[in-house]
Design a protein around this motif. Structure first.
Motif, mmCIF file in Angstrom:
data_model
loop_
_atom_site.group_PDB
_atom_site.id
_atom_site.type_symbol
_atom_site.label_atom_id
_atom_site.label_comp_id
_atom_site.label_asym_id
_atom_site.label_seq_id
_atom_site.Cartn_x
_atom_site.Cartn_y
_atom_site.Cartn_z
ATOM 1 N N PHE A 101 0.850 -1.197 0.000
ATOM 2 C CA PHE A 101 0.000 0.000 0.000
ATOM 3 C C PHE A 101 0.888 1.251 0.000
ATOM 4 O O PHE A 101 1.892 1.303 0.724
ATOM 5 C CB PHE A 101 -0.899 0.025 1.237
ATOM 6 C CG PHE A 101 -1.982 -1.016 1.239
ATOM 7 C CD1 PHE A 101 -3.185 -0.774 0.586
ATOM 8 C CD2 PHE A 101 -1.805 -2.230 1.884
ATOM 9 C CE1 PHE A 101 -4.202 -1.726 0.589
ATOM 10 C CE2 PHE A 101 -2.811 -3.194 1.892
ATOM 11 C CZ PHE A 101 -4.013 -2.939 1.234
ATOM 12 N N GLU A 217 -8.090 -1.921 2.435
ATOM 13 C CA GLU A 217 -8.361 -0.982 1.342
ATOM 14 C C GLU A 217 -9.378 0.070 1.784
ATOM 15 O O GLU A 217 -9.225 1.266 1.496
ATOM 16 C CB GLU A 217 -8.865 -1.745 0.110
ATOM 17 C CG GLU A 217 -7.778 -2.523 -0.616
ATOM 18 C CD GLU A 217 -8.312 -3.277 -1.825
ATOM 19 O OE1 GLU A 217 -7.565 -3.454 -2.786
ATOM 20 O OE2 GLU A 217 -9.497 -3.708 -1.777
ATOM 21 N N GLU A 222 -7.622 3.225 -0.294
ATOM 22 C CA GLU A 222 -6.696 2.975 -1.403
ATOM 23 C C GLU A 222 -6.864 1.536 -1.895
ATOM 24 O O GLU A 222 -6.844 0.594 -1.098
ATOM 25 C CB GLU A 222 -5.253 3.179 -0.908
ATOM 26 C CG GLU A 222 -4.186 2.750 -1.893
ATOM 27 C CD GLU A 222 -2.798 2.679 -1.241
ATOM 28 O OE1 GLU A 222 -2.655 3.125 -0.094
ATOM 29 O OE2 GLU A 222 -1.889 2.144 -1.893
ATOM 30 N N GLU A 223 -7.017 1.385 -3.181
ATOM 31 C CA GLU A 223 -7.098 0.033 -3.740
ATOM 32 C C GLU A 223 -5.699 -0.530 -3.945
ATOM 33 O O GLU A 223 -4.783 0.194 -4.357
ATOM 34 C CB GLU A 223 -7.830 0.068 -5.080
ATOM 35 C CG GLU A 223 -8.094 -1.314 -5.655
ATOM 36 C CD GLU A 223 -8.845 -1.233 -6.976
ATOM 37 O OE1 GLU A 223 -9.001 -2.274 -7.628
ATOM 38 O OE2 GLU A 223 -9.269 -0.110 -7.345
ATOM 39 N N LEU A 224 -5.530 -1.795 -3.605
ATOM 40 C CA LEU A 224 -4.240 -2.454 -3.790
ATOM 41 C C LEU A 224 -3.933 -2.537 -5.283
ATOM 42 O O LEU A 224 -4.635 -3.188 -6.040
ATOM 43 C CB LEU A 224 -4.310 -3.859 -3.181
ATOM 44 C CG LEU A 224 -3.037 -4.508 -2.670
ATOM 45 C CD1 LEU A 224 -2.276 -3.611 -1.716
ATOM 46 C CD2 LEU A 224 -3.374 -5.830 -1.990
#
Length: 467
Positions: A101, A217, A222-224
């Protein structure tokens, strides 16, 4: 009340990171005279640790390792300043997952404790005492209670969230992390291991891990991202290959791998896997071992005994435990916490990488053993494999006072080890992180007696060159 009492002293992480911050000013090479000068101005407890790691035969790799840990601390402070989330993880969780991340940074509670025990005057015992003063029971594991006791003072660097991967494999760890999360008011994300070692159990674990991914997430907003994961895991895979190169070299007689390198290898595994720093430190260790192997160098005239520590060892006297033991010809081949089964992760797709991370997490020693359908059976299987791989002469169990899980099956495990591998197994009392329990002199005496009466007549390996 707690803040008022501890404000003048600061918490463990703040103090340790300040001390490690000085290492950036050290050159990569130090002369004996420069080391002596440094030791002269250091407090006694820290001077003992620095004296151990600055032994000429390991100095270059030690500096690489210490500077690596310094960069880990600096990274945490920089991440906090940039508004990233600090995620506290336990000993059985891969930090490379958090590095995947952009907005998160991992700190490992047990490594923080070891750093405090190694570098602070008083070895962090004040934080253990503080936790006990709050009414927490003394059968909690000192490896996480010392650092988390510091967090409870309210005068330390605090995490923004906690991942707990220990339910089912270390209940003491799970409960103190849960308590701290509630006390600090930060979220805790749980990763359970099913008591089912069949393919069905592993599939369930991967499902739980995917749930953890979604939770992180959402928490981080935040998207991986696949490309970032691939960058991090390619570096992690490179470190894994170096780790196994080091493992192969430990098989030689006499062992060219200094005893303390077993600690360095998994200190890096628990903190910096997935970064360039981990690769650099492991390469420095590997270079040292190759040189020693080529020259046939060993710290004593002969290697008297090769011992595998079937649980963990002692962290509060690095010179007494690692250096002095190898200078008596006793090799520390490794311990449970630093012996791994994980493999390089398939980086072909995002899904494959997530499954690979889940498998890595499953294969941490205490997760696969204490969380197994039969703890004693899995523990014995793993010990039999490791000791046969490393050509061990004996096993030693360090009785970590609070780990009732291992104590409860130790007699059974020792009987099976001796039956299956023919290796004698010594049991020691004491605590891995608190020196008050049993002094090193008493431990030395028991180990020496064990080696003299049980092992020395078995076989020895002469060194070509002492140093």
């Amino acid at each position: 009340m707690a803040q008022k009492e501890f404000r003048d002293y600061e918490g463990l992480v703040n103090r340790v990171s300040g001390i490690f911050g000085l290492l950036k000013y050290f050159p990569d090479e130090l002369s004996d005279e420069e080391v002596e000068g440094v030791l002269h101005v250091l407090p006694k407890d820290m001077a003992t640790t620095i004296g151990a790691v600055m032994a000429p035969r390991i100095r270059r790799a030690s500096l690489a390792f210490l500077k690596g840990i310094q960069q880990w601390f600096d990274g945490a402070r920089a991440a906090k300043a940039q508004g990233k989330k600090i995620i506290l993880v336990p000993f059985n969780f891969p930090p490379e997952f958090v590095y995947c991340f952009e907005n998160a940074y991992p700190l490992t509670s047990e490594v923080l404790t070891v750093s405090g025990v190694a570098s602070l005057e008083g070895q962090g015992e004040r934080y253990w005492d503080f936790a006990m003063g709050l009414g927490l029971p003394d059968y909690l594991c000192s490896s996480n209670t010392i650092e988390l006791g510091s967090a409870l003072t309210g005068a330390d660097f605090e995490p923004d969230a906690i991942i707990s991967a220990a339910p089912g494999s270390c209940d003491a760890n799970s409960k103190i992390h849960e308590f701290v999360a509630r006390y600090l008011g930060v979220p805790q994300f749980l990763l359970d291991k099913p008591v089912d070692d069949s393919p069905r159990g592993r599939r369930a674990y991967r499902t739980y891990f995917r749930s953890l991914v979604r939770d992180l997430e959402e928490f981080l907003g935040e998207e991986l991202k696949e490309e970032r994961m691939r960058e991090v895991l390619n570096r992690a895979n490179q470190a894994t290959r170096l780790y196994y190169d080091l493992w192969e070299m430990r098989k030689a007689r006499p062992n060219p791998c200094p005893n303390i390198f077993t600690l360095y290898a998994y200190g890096i595994r628990y903190t910096l896997w997935g970064t360039d720093i981990a690769v650099r430190v492991l390469q420095a260790m590997l270079d040292t071992v190759r040189e020693r192997m080529a020259e046939g160098m060993y710290p004593a005239e002969e290697e008297v005994a090769r011992c595998f520590w079937i649980y963990t060892f002692y962290y509060w006297d690095w010179y007494g435990f690692f250096n002095r033991m190898e200078e008596r010809g006793i090799t520390v081949l490794g311990d449970l916490l630093g012996s791994f089964f994980f493999q390089p992760v398939d980086t072909s797709t995002r899904e494959a990488m997530i499954d690979g991370l889940a498998d890595t997490c499953w294969d941490y020693a205490m997760t696969r053993q204490v969380g197994a359908e039969s703890m004693s059976a899995q523990w014995v299987d793993d010990i039999a494999y490791w000791t046969s791989q490393l050509d061990a002469d004996a096993c030693i169990y360090c009785g970590h006072h609070s780990c009732k899980q291992t104590w409860s099956v130790f007699s059974l495990v020792r009987g099976e080890i001796m039956k299956r591998t023919k290796l004698p197994t010594l049991m020691l009392q004491g605590d891995a992180w608190i020196r008050r329990m049993t002094p090193m002199s008493a431990l030395d005496e028991q180990i020496d007696e064990f080696v003299a009466t049980v092992l020395k007549r078995k076989r020895t390996t002469t060194a070509r060159r002492v140093g």
